[in-house]
Design an enzyme around this catalytic site. Sequence first.
Site, PDB file in Angstrom:
ATOM      1  N   ARG A  37       0.823  -1.215   0.000  1.00 31.75           N
ATOM      2  CA  ARG A  37       0.000   0.000   0.000  1.00 31.75           C
ATOM      3  C   ARG A  37       0.855   1.264   0.000  1.00 31.75           C
ATOM      4  NH1 ARG A  37      -4.832  -2.048   3.978  1.00 31.75           N
ATOM      5  NH2 ARG A  37      -6.163  -2.758   2.293  1.00 31.75           N
ATOM      6  N   LYS A 198     -21.707 -16.064  -0.176  1.00 32.87           N
ATOM      7  CA  LYS A 198     -23.118 -15.846   0.113  1.00 32.87           C
ATOM      8  C   LYS A 198     -23.819 -14.895  -0.849  1.00 32.87           C
ATOM      9  CE  LYS A 198     -22.528 -15.752   5.034  1.00 32.87           C
ATOM     10  NZ  LYS A 198     -22.767 -14.661   5.929  1.00 32.87           N
ATOM     11  N   GLY A 354     -14.085  -8.386  -1.928  1.00 32.71           N
ATOM     12  CA  GLY A 354     -14.076  -9.652  -1.197  1.00 32.71           C
ATOM     13  C   GLY A 354     -12.753 -10.370  -1.340  1.00 32.71           C
ATOM     14  N   GLY A 377     -14.306  -3.432   0.501  1.00 28.99           N
ATOM     15  CA  GLY A 377     -15.675  -2.906   0.664  1.00 28.99           C
ATOM     16  C   GLY A 377     -15.985  -1.775  -0.299  1.00 28.99           C
TER      17      GLY A 377
HETATM   18  P1  AMP Z   1     -16.266 -13.564  -0.914  1.00 26.92           P
HETATM   19  O1  AMP Z   1     -15.403 -12.945   0.141  1.00 26.92           O
HETATM   20  O2  AMP Z   1     -17.702 -13.234  -0.811  1.00 26.92           O
HETATM   21  O3  AMP Z   1     -15.706 -13.339  -2.278  1.00 26.92           O
HETATM   22  O4  AMP Z   1     -16.274 -15.129  -0.619  1.00 26.92           O
HETATM   23  C1  AMP Z   1     -15.106 -15.879  -0.706  1.00 26.92           C
HETATM   24  C2  AMP Z   1     -15.262 -17.186   0.032  1.00 26.92           C
HETATM   25  O5  AMP Z   1     -16.286 -17.981  -0.559  1.00 26.92           O
HETATM   26  C3  AMP Z   1     -13.992 -17.991  -0.027  1.00 26.92           C
HETATM   27  O6  AMP Z   1     -13.460 -18.101   1.266  1.00 26.92           O
HETATM   28  C4  AMP Z   1     -14.450 -19.342  -0.560  1.00 26.92           C
HETATM   29  O7  AMP Z   1     -13.862 -20.422   0.121  1.00 26.92           O
HETATM   30  C5  AMP Z   1     -15.949 -19.328  -0.329  1.00 26.92           C
HETATM   31  N1  AMP Z   1     -16.651 -20.230  -1.221  1.00 26.92           N
HETATM   32  C6  AMP Z   1     -16.647 -20.245  -2.549  1.00 26.92           C
HETATM   33  N2  AMP Z   1     -17.367 -21.280  -3.021  1.00 26.92           N
HETATM   34  C7  AMP Z   1     -17.844 -21.952  -1.958  1.00 26.92           C
HETATM   35  C8  AMP Z   1     -18.652 -23.115  -1.806  1.00 26.92           C
HETATM   36  N3  AMP Z   1     -19.115 -23.793  -2.853  1.00 26.92           N
HETATM   37  N4  AMP Z   1     -18.945 -23.517  -0.549  1.00 26.92           N
HETATM   38  C9  AMP Z   1     -18.474 -22.831   0.512  1.00 26.92           C
HETATM   39  N5  AMP Z   1     -17.720 -21.714   0.423  1.00 26.92           N
HETATM   40  C10 AMP Z   1     -17.402 -21.291  -0.801  1.00 26.92           C
END
Ligand code: AMP
Length: 397
Positions: A37, A198, A354, A377
């Site tokens: 950074r 999610k 994310g 974010g």
């Molecule tokens: P995000 O921060 O919303 O981009 O979410 C990332 C997280 O989603 C990572 O830690 C992944 O391990 C998790 N993830 C992706 N696919 C799956 C899945 N099929 N089941 C559980 N976790 C998942």
Amino acid sequence: MNKKTIKDIDVKGKKVFVRVDFNVPMDENQNITNDTRIVKTLPTINYLLDNGAAVILACHVGRPTEAREPKFSTKPIRAKLAELLGKEVQWAEDCVGEPAEKAAAALKPGEVLLLENLRYHKQEKKNDPEFAKQLASLADVAVDDAFGVSHRAHASNAGITKYLETVAGFLMEKEINYIGKTLENPQRPFVAIIGGAKVSDKIGVISNMIDKVDTIIIGGGMAHTFDAAKGLPIGNSLCEPDKFDLARDLLKKAEDKGVKVVLPVDVVVADKFAADANKKIVDVDKVEDGWQALDSGPKTSEEYTKALAGAKTVIWNGPMGVFEFDAFAKGTEAVAKAVAKATDEGAISIVGGGDSIAALKKTGLSDKISHISTGGGATLEFLEGKVLPGIDSIANK
Ligand code: AMP
């Protein structure tokens, strides 16, 4: 979105307040463990110094309370910055009041001053006008180069603009140009890839993307909520039953707008959530109880690759599976390869928000992407189409 940048103003002989993102990770002995950074801000700082400005740097570190815990001091950053700039960096033990005012008043063109942690004052996050005014009183003009906090209206970014003209630094300009301008006027075909854990975290992004793209790829854990909402068996896969209606609404919205939705056709299922789980590949309508989908399957990777072929704009947020486990990283790798290929063939690709950066890094294809957005974010909210107060308050051209 046509914002003024440091190139649009004359900084010679001026004192310039620069809001930077120096929120770097440190170990328990306050050694900086990753200086990315700071390094990324050097072009802005060097440009200002080369053009005769006196540079006053303000940032936050961690989440201190008013007790001013020493572990959140900017002092270790002073030494690192001096090393990287190859010149002395002055330091003020507070960001407002006498220490800051004295140091700023004595600062000469070509010199650098780093202020103590902005968040030692609760007024920073409250966007307190009096505090913003005190910060503004240190300088003649302000530069905002801290994209990572631009989804927040704090005193040092939004508040200060009431008292000082504020322009974008080079890092901020890059984010505005890539994300802001791409969303305003994308080259088509435009494909969005939304993955991650999610649906609830990504509702805003999916909905905004459906308004703008030609194709949306929905993968990762959230795809199973869409599958279950359509009546498919998902076993023990990640699922948010309270989002079934919403998932159906989003699919309907896409259909009404003529946006193609690509969901997994096969998945890699595991008998437990673990790196060494037993696994097998099954079609999405054959997921049995006791098994959970942790990655997309090979047929799905082919579909994703097809959907990305010929794309001219690609926005990617969130992994396609549990990429942290090597056994379930193939879907994410396939998407990274397809995005890299599209980029090679002339597409603008943007990855961010994310866990996307970590997922991309693991594939080793980071340098094949047009723009990796650093905001977390802030990137997510930008992709949701929200007005970011930190950007909105930067002066227009
Ligand atoms: P995000 O921060 O919303 O981009 O979410 C990332 C997280 O989603 C990572 O830690 C992944 O391990 C998790 N993830 C992706 N696919 C799956 C899945 N099929 N089941 C559980 N976790 C998942």
